[in-house]
Design a protein around this motif. Structure first.
Motif, short mmCIF file in Angstrom:
data_model
loop_
_atom_site.label_atom_id
_atom_site.label_comp_id
_atom_site.label_asym_id
_atom_site.label_seq_id
_atom_site.Cartn_x
_atom_site.Cartn_y
_atom_site.Cartn_z
N LEU A 28 3.57 27.33 15.55
CA LEU A 28 3.91 28.99 15.67
C LEU A 28 2.71 29.48 16.96
CD1 LEU A 28 2.56 30.63 12.14
CD2 LEU A 28 5.11 29.42 13.01
N PRO A 29 3.74 30.02 17.34
CA PRO A 29 3.41 30.55 18.58
C PRO A 29 1.69 30.92 18.28
CG PRO A 29 5.47 31.73 17.72
CD PRO A 29 5.39 31.21 16.86
N ASP A 30 0.38 31.55 19.15
CA ASP A 30 -0.28 31.37 19.45
C ASP A 30 -0.96 32.95 19.30
OD1 ASP A 30 -0.55 32.88 22.38
OD2 ASP A 30 -0.90 30.65 23.17
N ASP A 31 -1.89 33.59 18.63
CA ASP A 31 -2.08 34.68 18.78
C ASP A 31 -2.15 35.50 19.94
OD1 ASP A 31 -3.26 34.26 15.74
OD2 ASP A 31 -5.07 34.18 16.79
N MET A 44 12.06 38.95 11.03
CA MET A 44 10.70 38.73 11.95
C MET A 44 10.13 37.71 13.39
SD MET A 44 10.88 35.95 8.35
CE MET A 44 8.64 36.20 7.89
N TYR A 45 8.85 38.12 13.54
CA TYR A 45 9.41 37.20 15.06
C TYR A 45 7.86 36.30 14.82
CZ TYR A 45 5.30 40.80 15.17
OH TYR A 45 4.01 41.88 14.44
N ALA A 46 7.52 35.84 15.99
CA ALA A 46 5.83 35.02 16.31
C ALA A 46 6.68 34.08 15.20
CB ALA A 46 4.96 35.45 15.22
N LEU A 47 8.12 33.08 15.17
CA LEU A 47 9.05 32.08 14.29
C LEU A 47 8.37 30.58 15.20
CD1 LEU A 47 12.21 33.58 13.98
CD2 LEU A 47 10.26 33.64 12.06
N PRO A 48 8.17 29.51 14.34
CA PRO A 48 8.30 28.45 15.47
C PRO A 48 8.99 27.57 16.79
CG PRO A 48 8.34 28.25 12.45
CD PRO A 48 9.10 29.47 13.21
N GLY A 49 8.31 27.98 17.52
CA GLY A 49 8.96 27.74 18.87
C GLY A 49 9.42 29.16 19.37
N GLN A 50 9.15 30.16 18.52
CA GLN A 50 9.73 31.44 19.37
C GLN A 50 9.32 31.99 20.78
OE1 GLN A 50 9.85 34.91 16.80
NE2 GLN A 50 12.12 35.23 17.57
N THR A 51 9.77 32.01 21.86
CA THR A 51 9.19 32.79 23.14
C THR A 51 9.51 34.07 22.99
OG1 THR A 51 11.21 32.25 24.55
CG2 THR A 51 9.26 31.08 24.52
N LEU A 52 8.84 34.73 23.51
CA LEU A 52 8.72 36.18 23.69
C LEU A 52 10.10 36.82 24.54
CD1 LEU A 52 7.35 39.18 24.17
CD2 LEU A 52 6.84 39.12 26.40
N ASP A 53 10.84 35.99 25.30
CA ASP A 53 12.53 36.66 25.46
C ASP A 53 12.78 36.29 24.24
OD1 ASP A 53 11.37 36.54 28.33
OD2 ASP A 53 12.53 35.30 29.32
N ALA A 112 1.78 36.22 19.98
CA ALA A 112 2.50 37.25 18.98
C ALA A 112 1.74 38.41 19.27
CB ALA A 112 1.63 36.27 17.71
N ALA A 113 0.41 38.77 19.98
CA ALA A 113 0.09 39.92 19.70
C ALA A 113 1.27 40.05 21.53
CB ALA A 113 -1.38 39.68 20.53
N ASP A 114 1.45 39.96 22.21
CA ASP A 114 2.53 40.26 23.38
C ASP A 114 3.43 40.63 22.75
OD1 ASP A 114 0.43 39.59 25.16
OD2 ASP A 114 1.28 37.27 25.84
N MET A 115 4.28 39.75 21.34
CA MET A 115 5.67 40.46 21.08
C MET A 115 5.36 41.26 20.51
SD MET A 115 6.27 36.10 18.98
CE MET A 115 7.11 35.22 20.57
N GLN A 116 4.58 41.49 19.60
CA GLN A 116 4.12 42.96 19.00
C GLN A 116 4.06 44.30 20.04
OE1 GLN A 116 0.97 43.24 16.09
NE2 GLN A 116 0.76 45.09 15.73
N GLU A 117 3.85 43.58 20.70
CA GLU A 117 3.28 45.10 21.72
C GLU A 117 5.29 45.29 22.06
OE1 GLU A 117 0.41 44.50 24.45
OE2 GLU A 117 -1.49 44.62 23.41
N ALA A 118 5.54 44.21 22.74
CA ALA A 118 6.63 44.70 24.10
C ALA A 118 8.13 44.95 22.40
CB ALA A 118 7.15 42.84 23.92
N ILE A 119 8.03 44.89 21.09
CA ILE A 119 8.76 45.15 20.30
C ILE A 119 8.05 46.72 20.32
CG2 ILE A 119 9.37 45.15 17.82
CD1 ILE A 119 9.02 41.93 17.92
N GLU A 120 7.22 47.34 19.84
CA GLU A 120 6.82 48.44 19.89
C GLU A 120 7.27 49.25 21.13
OE1 GLU A 120 2.96 48.24 19.03
OE2 GLU A 120 2.47 47.74 16.92
N ALA A 121 6.75 48.61 22.05
CA ALA A 121 7.36 49.23 23.30
C ALA A 121 9.13 49.63 23.38
CB ALA A 121 7.26 48.93 24.46
N ARG A 122 9.63 47.98 22.95
CA ARG A 122 11.01 48.16 23.58
C ARG A 122 12.20 49.25 22.47
NH1 ARG A 122 14.35 44.44 25.75
NH2 ARG A 122 12.81 43.82 26.58
N LEU A 123 11.18 49.21 21.47
CA LEU A 123 12.11 50.08 20.29
C LEU A 123 11.35 51.56 20.51
CD1 LEU A 123 11.06 48.39 17.46
CD2 LEU A 123 13.13 48.95 17.33
N ALA A 124 10.54 51.95 21.02
CA ALA A 124 10.15 53.74 21.76
C ALA A 124 10.83 53.83 22.75
CB ALA A 124 7.99 53.86 21.77
#
Length: 407
Positions: free
Chosen positions: A237-240, A191-200, A243-255
């Motif tokens: 929670l992290p702002d929108d 899970m991502y965008a958890l309470p207090g979670q940063t992109l790193d 959270a969007a930055d996390m999603q894009e970074a996760i997709e790029a890292r997995l690709a």
């Protein structure tokens, strides 16, 4: 001189008139069949969870009563699926890894005796990290489970505490090692965008998961579901944008790591997609067994959705008199385009266009207008015989699905 009539290979420029919906679905053959079995108990219910899960009452988990009820449920449902081969089994929850290996063996033995289970069927069990549960993995594999799905969520102890998980990061790592010892196919839920979670922090979790060499990852954005403790008392929670930055970074890292993003939240190495979930997303059939389990079954009479009695006590009580179903309804023809697309358009590559008619019994020409609107809005593309969401369609999936809703 003989003139030849040339039949165009492409449709005429004039839009085709949509066909009317048939009165009933016209299915030529039933779709592939899967079985879902629900085990509803957890040690502790997480504050974000809206699944049908319950902490056991005094006396512990009534495993034998549950097993007897599920097998009786299956016996009762056999006329609906008689003779149909089962291609996958998924045992979800709750926390199915709380059940003993003997109970699991009894379940899978019963399924094999009553249903024509494909010898190569994918059999998945959901599990949560924990020393006691991890010790059972060898016995689960011997019983016939060949794919394990571990609910890791995070490797960060502080994050796990904030979302109410009962395991820590070290337990998660040990559980993955144990799973990899006994299972060739392992999925990890993060899970991502958890309470207090940063992109790193989100990417650190992801890198740890990738490092275990598993074949499949499911990455979910934490959402505040209605009627959960988090919905009543929301954490920060992290702002929108974050959270969007996390999603894009996760997709790029997995690709970059060789994972294909084949469904909204699912990533797999080549040929390692979840076959069970693919059957859901391609509008296949599934028989749901156990408390609160949902099912979808097709026949020459139409397409039927069912839900078993949701509360475990009610389900177990009803089993003695053959009363398993809480809700059942026929899916109307008008609902079928939306229901099909709600599943199929979660897939990044979409589905073959011909699958629409094969799985709904409705001709594709009946939704000509809807397809045209979705394409005009840049949400859907049709190429090489595929119905495929565009990048914008994936990002705004709800908007795309609304096109197929009928009053």
């Amino acid at each position: 001189m003989t003139t030849r009539r040339i039949i165009p290979l492409a449709p005429a420029a004039t839009p085709a008139r949509a066909l009317p919906l048939p009165e009933r679905p016209q299915l030529e053959a039933p779709p592939p069949l899967s079985v879902y079995v629900h085990f509803p108990w957890c040690v502790k219910k997480c504050p974000y969870c809206d699944f049908n899960s319950h902490a056991p009452r005094e006396g512990g988990i009534p495993e034998q009563a549950w097993l007897d009820a599920v097998l009786a449920d299956l016996q009762h449902a056999l006329p609906q699926v008689w003779g149909r081969r089962v291609h996958s089994v998924f045992i979800g929850g709750g926390t199915p890894s709380l059940m003993s290996a003997a109970t699991l063996d009894g379940l899978l033995t019963g399924l094999r005796m009553l249903l024509p289970l494909d010898p190569l069927a994918e059999v998945t069990l959901e599990a949560n990290p924990g020393t006691v549960e991890a010790e059972r993995f060898r016995d689960y594999r011997a019983a016939g489970v060949n794919r394990l799905s571990l609910g890791i969520q995070s490797f960060d102890d502080a994050m796990l505490a904030k979302i109410g998980r009962i395991h820590g990061g070290d337990e998660a790592r040990r559980a993955i090692d144990a799973a990899r010892t006994h299972f060739e196919r392992v999925n990890l839920d993060l899970m991502y965008a958890l309470p207090g979670q940063t992109l790193d922090m989100a990417l650190a979790d992801l890198d740890t998961a990738i490092g275990f060499g598993v074949q499949h990852l499911s990455c979910y954005h934490l959402t505040l579901e209605p009627n959960t403790p988090f919905a009543h008392n929301p954490p920060a929670l992290p702002d929108d944008d974050t959270a969007a930055d996390m999603q894009e970074a996760i997709e790029a890292r997995l690709a970059a790591a060789g994972f294909a993003h084949y469904e909204t939240s699912a990533f797999a190495r080549p040929h390692e997609q979840s076959r069970h979930n693919l059957n859901y997303w391609t509008f296949g059939d599934y028989l749901g067994l156990g408390p609160g389990a949902h099912g979808k079954l097709s026949s020459h009479e139409g397409i039927r959705r069912e839900m078993r009695h949701k509360h475990p006590g009610r389900y177990l009580e009803g089993a003695a008199r053959g009363d398993f179903i809480q809700e059942a309804r026929e899916v109307s023809v008008a609902e079928l385009p939306f229901e099909f697309m709600m599943n199929a358009l979660r897939l990044t590559d979409g589905v073959p266009a011909k699958l629409f008619a094969a799985r709904t019994g409705v001709p594709l020409e009946a939704i000509t207008d809807e397809l045209a609107r979705a394409r005009e809005r840049g949400l859907l593309e049709m190429a090489e015989g595929q119905l495929r969401p565009t990048l914008q369609g994936r990002r705004f999936l709800n908007e795309l699905l609304q096109v197929f809703l009928r009053d």
